[in-house]
Design an enzyme around this catalytic site. Structure first.
Site, short mmCIF file in Angstrom:
data_model
loop_
_atom_site.label_atom_id
_atom_site.label_comp_id
_atom_site.label_asym_id
_atom_site.label_seq_id
_atom_site.Cartn_x
_atom_site.Cartn_y
_atom_site.Cartn_z
CD GLU A 249 61.65 122.25 -49.09
OE1 GLU A 249 61.91 121.36 -48.29
OE2 GLU A 249 62.36 123.24 -49.42
CD GLU A 344 63.06 127.46 -47.06
OE1 GLU A 344 63.95 126.44 -47.57
OE2 GLU A 344 62.19 127.08 -46.37
#
Length: 426
Positions: A249, A344
């Site tokens: 991220e 995820e």
């Protein structure tokens, strides 16, 4: 995972046939070093102006809060140095309590701190054999394609004073081996990767890792992480790895531009090829942050997608997640001729509600039942977030939004949570 700070992103787009917005940013790890995260957004109808979601506003606040925490930590370290810590002096571990001292030995591993200075992180090379007591748990089933994991006490620089122990990691490895055959890590600080690899060797379980490399806006941190990565890949056989995840991220937190991140990814790929290491390279980010240029820099597109932060009910979570992935990510992976996976996906077991999403065990069970066996059957590659609760993330909880540390299938004491039912998939 070693994991994340705050960030924000916003996209606009159409609705799926079920009224699902497939263009909002979705991911994990808006929390701080070591993992965490999430994303969501508002549904946008045709002809309307997109309004910033409550989640997105909270993520901007989370980003500022995390940066402030980071600044405070740096100031504390600088004050400690000014108070008499001479340059080059190694920070020592506090004396372990009697409860944990049996899990530690006198061995240590050398590494470097964020300033490039040599440090020694105490680790445990002693195999107490306690991990054997955690095998053959009838409540666990090896049904997950992969599991996201960060060892307890593996956050830098706190681990210099209270490091993870090999005995603890061995137990975690033994437990996770009953859930999956592959584990994804988020970083290399605190010798966590070596501990997991050594734990796999010690326990003899059938497991490989996706080696995680932590990247952020600090060039020194990034250089240190990459050097450590090459060292690990040199020391351990390639057969123990399934791939390398360079950054988590990074774009969501706005720590690097897509161009800068692509440059790092291409350099890593070139260097590994020169070293004769043939492993797929990827970076994980919010599903909405992927574009064709980034996809061209990797071997696998890794999208973090969390239906909880999409504000959907648990009974719609599985369909919503795949609709988002099929619309936003799979086409980009196919266009670049690379693999695509969901790096995820998960659901918190308590902590509050977010629009239509309710954090709870019943909701987790609903999502597990709808997701796991079906995704295994259709060949979807995914990593479940996460194996264990991460109590250090409690600092990111807010009133009514106290789910940051409650994403594990098991609690921090390595016990499966009450009433959680992991599917057996026959």
């Amino acid at each position: 995972m070693v994991g994340g700070h705050g960030g924000d992103a916003a996209d606009t787009g159409g609705l799926l046939s079920g009224g699902v917005n497939t263009s909002v940013p979705l991911g994990e790890n808006a929390r701080g070093v070591g993992g965490g995260g999430g994303s969501a957004g508002n549904i946008v109808a045709a002809g309307t102006v997109k309004k910033e979601s409550d989640w997105l506003a909270s993520q901007k606040h989370s980003k500022k809060k995390t940066r402030i925490i980071a600044i405070i930590v740096v100031l504390i370290l600088l004050l400690a140095i000014a108070g008499g810590i001479a340059a080059g002096v190694i920070l020592t571990k506090k004396k372990p309590s009697s409860k944990s001292s049996s899990d530690n030995s006198n061995s240590s591993n050398d590494s470097t701190d964020s300033n490039g200075k040599k440090t020694t992180t105490p680790t445990s090379s002693k195999d107490t054999g306690k991990w054997k007591d955690y095998l053959d748990n009838p409540a666990l089933h090896k049904v997950f394609h992969g599991i996201d994991y960060t060892p307890l006490d593996a956050q830098y620089p706190e681990c210099l004073h209270k490091p993870p122990t090999q005995a603890q990691v061995n137990i975690d490895v033994a437990i996770m081996s009953q859930l999956t055959t592959r584990v994804r890590l988020y970083g290399t600080d605190c010798n966590q990767a070596e501990m997991v690899l050594d734990g796999i060797k010690t326990t003899g379980v059938d497991m490989k890792i996706w080696l995680g490399i932590w990247l952020d806006y600090n060039a020194t941190t990034n250089a240190r992480s990459l050097v450590h990565m090459y060292d690990i890949l040199d020391k351990y056989p390639a057969s123990m790895f399934e791939g390398v995840v360079v950054g988590n991220e990074v774009l969501f937190r706005e720590d690097m531009t897509a161009s800068a991140l692509s440059t790092v990814l291409k350099e890593v790929k070139t260097n590994l090829t020169a070293k004769g290491i043939n492993l797929p390279i990827g970076t994980s980010d919010l599903g909405s942050n992927w574009d064709s240029s980034l996809a061209s820099s990797v071997d696998v597109l890794m999208a973090n997608i969390h239906p909880f932060f999409g504000g959907v009910a648990a009974e719609n979570a599985s369909t919503w997640t795949m609709s988002f992935y099929d619309t936003n990510n799979l086409p980009k992976a196919k266009a670049a001729s690379i693999r695509g996976m969901i790096s995820e996906v998960g659901w918190p077991t308590e902590g509050g509600t977010l629009q239509g999403s309710v954090a709870g065990v019943d909701e987790l069970n609903t999502f597990l039942n709808d997701w796991v066996c079906q995704k295994n059957k259709d060949g979807t590659e995914y990593f479940w977030f996460s194996a264990f609760d991460e109590p250090w993330k409690v600092m990111y909880n807010e009133p009514g939004k106290e789910w940051e540390d409650k994403w594990g299938l098991l609690d921090a004491n390595r016990k499966i949570k009450a009433n959680v039912v992991i599917p057996s998939c026959n």
